[in-house]
Design a protein around this motif. Structure first.
Motif, PDB file in Angstrom:
ATOM      1  N   LYS A 194      50.287  31.751  39.241  1.00  0.00           N
ATOM      2  CA  LYS A 194      50.961  30.879  40.207  1.00  0.00           C
ATOM      3  C   LYS A 194      51.050  29.470  39.641  1.00  0.00           C
ATOM      4  O   LYS A 194      50.126  28.990  39.006  1.00  0.00           O
ATOM      5  CB  LYS A 194      50.189  30.857  41.524  1.00  0.00           C
ATOM      6  CG  LYS A 194      50.166  32.202  42.198  1.00  0.00           C
ATOM      7  CD  LYS A 194      49.402  32.106  43.495  1.00  0.00           C
ATOM      8  CE  LYS A 194      50.159  32.905  44.502  1.00  0.00           C
ATOM      9  NZ  LYS A 194      50.396  32.302  45.729  1.00  0.00           N
ATOM     10  N   LYS A 195      52.151  28.806  39.884  1.00  0.00           N
ATOM     11  CA  LYS A 195      52.342  27.444  39.386  1.00  0.00           C
ATOM     12  C   LYS A 195      51.515  26.443  40.189  1.00  0.00           C
ATOM     13  O   LYS A 195      51.083  25.425  39.692  1.00  0.00           O
ATOM     14  CB  LYS A 195      53.813  27.061  39.456  1.00  0.00           C
ATOM     15  CG  LYS A 195      54.695  27.976  38.648  1.00  0.00           C
ATOM     16  CD  LYS A 195      55.149  27.284  37.408  1.00  0.00           C
ATOM     17  CE  LYS A 195      56.168  28.141  36.714  1.00  0.00           C
ATOM     18  NZ  LYS A 195      55.817  28.531  35.406  1.00  0.00           N
ATOM     19  N   SER A 196      51.324  26.724  41.471  1.00  0.00           N
ATOM     20  CA  SER A 196      50.516  25.848  42.319  1.00  0.00           C
ATOM     21  C   SER A 196      49.764  26.701  43.336  1.00  0.00           C
ATOM     22  O   SER A 196      50.145  27.838  43.606  1.00  0.00           O
ATOM     23  CB  SER A 196      51.397  24.830  43.043  1.00  0.00           C
ATOM     24  OG  SER A 196      52.288  25.497  43.906  1.00  0.00           O
ATOM     25  N   HIS A 197      48.708  26.164  43.872  1.00  0.00           N
ATOM     26  CA  HIS A 197      47.885  26.826  44.878  1.00  0.00           C
ATOM     27  C   HIS A 197      47.337  28.163  44.383  1.00  0.00           C
ATOM     28  O   HIS A 197      47.356  29.162  45.098  1.00  0.00           O
ATOM     29  CB  HIS A 197      48.666  27.032  46.182  1.00  0.00           C
ATOM     30  CG  HIS A 197      49.182  25.757  46.759  1.00  0.00           C
ATOM     31  ND1 HIS A 197      48.361  24.831  47.355  1.00  0.00           N
ATOM     32  CD2 HIS A 197      50.431  25.227  46.803  1.00  0.00           C
ATOM     33  CE1 HIS A 197      49.088  23.805  47.756  1.00  0.00           C
ATOM     34  NE2 HIS A 197      50.347  24.010  47.427  1.00  0.00           N
ATOM     35  N   GLY A 198      46.836  28.166  43.163  1.00  0.00           N
ATOM     36  CA  GLY A 198      46.269  29.381  42.587  1.00  0.00           C
ATOM     37  C   GLY A 198      44.878  29.666  43.120  1.00  0.00           C
ATOM     38  O   GLY A 198      44.220  28.810  43.701  1.00  0.00           O
ATOM     39  N   ALA A 199      44.438  30.880  42.901  1.00  0.00           N
ATOM     40  CA  ALA A 199      43.121  31.309  43.353  1.00  0.00           C
ATOM     41  C   ALA A 199      42.050  30.882  42.356  1.00  0.00           C
ATOM     42  O   ALA A 199      42.318  30.708  41.177  1.00  0.00           O
ATOM     43  CB  ALA A 199      43.101  32.828  43.506  1.00  0.00           C
ATOM     44  N   THR A 200      40.831  30.734  42.856  1.00  0.00           N
ATOM     45  CA  THR A 200      39.694  30.458  41.988  1.00  0.00           C
ATOM     46  C   THR A 200      39.003  31.776  41.663  1.00  0.00           C
ATOM     47  O   THR A 200      39.047  32.722  42.442  1.00  0.00           O
ATOM     48  CB  THR A 200      38.685  29.503  42.643  1.00  0.00           C
ATOM     49  OG1 THR A 200      38.222  30.084  43.864  1.00  0.00           O
ATOM     50  CG2 THR A 200      39.305  28.157  42.923  1.00  0.00           C
ATOM     51  N   ALA A 201      38.366  31.834  40.496  1.00  0.00           N
ATOM     52  CA  ALA A 201      37.659  33.038  40.064  1.00  0.00           C
ATOM     53  C   ALA A 201      36.215  32.681  39.747  1.00  0.00           C
ATOM     54  O   ALA A 201      35.952  31.648  39.139  1.00  0.00           O
ATOM     55  CB  ALA A 201      38.336  33.628  38.831  1.00  0.00           C
ATOM     56  N   VAL A 202      35.300  33.559  40.168  1.00  0.00           N
ATOM     57  CA  VAL A 202      33.881  33.373  39.902  1.00  0.00           C
ATOM     58  C   VAL A 202      33.351  34.647  39.273  1.00  0.00           C
ATOM     59  O   VAL A 202      33.569  35.745  39.809  1.00  0.00           O
ATOM     60  CB  VAL A 202      33.107  33.058  41.202  1.00  0.00           C
ATOM     61  CG1 VAL A 202      31.615  32.967  40.935  1.00  0.00           C
ATOM     62  CG2 VAL A 202      33.615  31.792  41.843  1.00  0.00           C
ATOM     63  N   LEU A 203      32.667  34.514  38.142  1.00  0.00           N
ATOM     64  CA  LEU A 203      32.036  35.657  37.482  1.00  0.00           C
ATOM     65  C   LEU A 203      30.743  35.947  38.232  1.00  0.00           C
ATOM     66  O   LEU A 203      29.761  35.229  38.095  1.00  0.00           O
ATOM     67  CB  LEU A 203      31.785  35.346  36.009  1.00  0.00           C
ATOM     68  CG  LEU A 203      31.252  36.469  35.139  1.00  0.00           C
ATOM     69  CD1 LEU A 203      32.209  37.653  35.120  1.00  0.00           C
ATOM     70  CD2 LEU A 203      31.017  35.969  33.730  1.00  0.00           C
ATOM     71  N   VAL A 204      30.748  37.019  39.033  1.00  0.00           N
ATOM     72  CA  VAL A 204      29.623  37.331  39.912  1.00  0.00           C
ATOM     73  C   VAL A 204      28.498  38.013  39.143  1.00  0.00           C
ATOM     74  O   VAL A 204      27.325  37.682  39.318  1.00  0.00           O
ATOM     75  CB  VAL A 204      30.086  38.217  41.092  1.00  0.00           C
ATOM     76  CG1 VAL A 204      28.923  38.624  41.962  1.00  0.00           C
ATOM     77  CG2 VAL A 204      31.145  37.503  41.908  1.00  0.00           C
ATOM     78  N   SER A 205      28.855  38.982  38.301  1.00  0.00           N
ATOM     79  CA  SER A 205      27.830  39.670  37.513  1.00  0.00           C
ATOM     80  C   SER A 205      28.438  40.158  36.206  1.00  0.00           C
ATOM     81  O   SER A 205      29.646  40.294  36.078  1.00  0.00           O
ATOM     82  CB  SER A 205      27.252  40.855  38.294  1.00  0.00           C
ATOM     83  OG  SER A 205      28.239  41.835  38.502  1.00  0.00           O
ATOM     84  N   GLY A 206      27.551  40.423  35.234  1.00  0.00           N
ATOM     85  CA  GLY A 206      27.992  40.901  33.930  1.00  0.00           C
ATOM     86  C   GLY A 206      28.677  39.812  33.136  1.00  0.00           C
ATOM     87  O   GLY A 206      28.327  38.645  33.237  1.00  0.00           O
ATOM     88  N   GLY A 207      29.645  40.216  32.334  1.00  0.00           N
ATOM     89  CA  GLY A 207      30.385  39.259  31.516  1.00  0.00           C
ATOM     90  C   GLY A 207      29.985  39.344  30.064  1.00  0.00           C
ATOM     91  O   GLY A 207      29.486  40.378  29.603  1.00  0.00           O
ATOM     92  N   PRO A 208      30.203  38.275  29.298  1.00  0.00           N
ATOM     93  CA  PRO A 208      29.878  38.281  27.868  1.00  0.00           C
ATOM     94  C   PRO A 208      28.411  38.656  27.619  1.00  0.00           C
ATOM     95  O   PRO A 208      27.511  38.153  28.273  1.00  0.00           O
ATOM     96  CB  PRO A 208      30.157  36.835  27.444  1.00  0.00           C
ATOM     97  CG  PRO A 208      31.201  36.377  28.402  1.00  0.00           C
ATOM     98  CD  PRO A 208      30.848  37.030  29.700  1.00  0.00           C
ATOM     99  N   GLY A 209      28.227  39.596  26.689  1.00  0.00           N
ATOM    100  CA  GLY A 209      26.892  40.082  26.364  1.00  0.00           C
ATOM    101  C   GLY A 209      26.484  41.318  27.127  1.00  0.00           C
ATOM    102  O   GLY A 209      25.439  41.903  26.865  1.00  0.00           O
ATOM    103  N   SER A 210      27.294  41.759  28.077  1.00  0.00           N
ATOM    104  CA  SER A 210      26.973  42.964  28.846  1.00  0.00           C
ATOM    105  C   SER A 210      28.080  44.003  28.690  1.00  0.00           C
ATOM    106  O   SER A 210      29.063  43.784  28.000  1.00  0.00           O
ATOM    107  CB  SER A 210      26.762  42.606  30.319  1.00  0.00           C
ATOM    108  OG  SER A 210      27.964  42.143  30.883  1.00  0.00           O
TER     109      SER A 210
END
Length: 117
Positions: free
Chosen positions: A77-93
């Motif tokens: 989206k060009k404006s009013h985009g959503a935020t993202a949060v890495l809840v679990s896992g990610g790099p190294g898992s």
């Protein structure tokens, strides 16, 4: 002459964040990394409500699962985009869970790329 410049900077401070996309990068993509997944996460808007959506990346074969080195989230989206949060896992898992939250009255439209080796 100096007041128009101050007004211009003040106006830019309020207007530019509206057009900023919410792109995220957790980890680092290396030369020998493989793209493990590329998915679109979307949810339609609903007037007056905040939309949330959970994205879960899980590899089918745990014995031969690759380790995540980077997760890249691109806001479409060009404006009013959503935020993202890495809840679990990610790099190294071996897996990851990302929670997307929209602004009130807006939807979610993001692309998730997961890299690993």
């Amino acid at each position: 002459m100096k007041y128009p410049t101050i007004i211009l900077f003040a106006l830019a401070a309020f207007v530019l964040p509206t057009f900023a996309a919410n792109d995220y990068l957790w980890g680092e993509v290396g030369e020998n990394d493989y793209k493990l997944a590329k998915d679109t996460v979307s949810k339609a808007f609903f007037v007056g409500l905040v939309q949330t959506k959970k994205y879960v990346f899980k590899q089918s074969d745990n014995l031969n699962a690759l380790t995540i080195t980077a997760i890249k989230v691109t806001d479409k989206k060009k404006s009013h985009g959503a935020t993202a949060v890495l809840v679990s896992g990610g790099p190294g898992s071996k897996g990851a869970t990302i929670k997307f939250t929209s602004e009130r009255g807006y939807g979610i439209k993001d692309t998730v790329e997961i890299w690993g080796r």
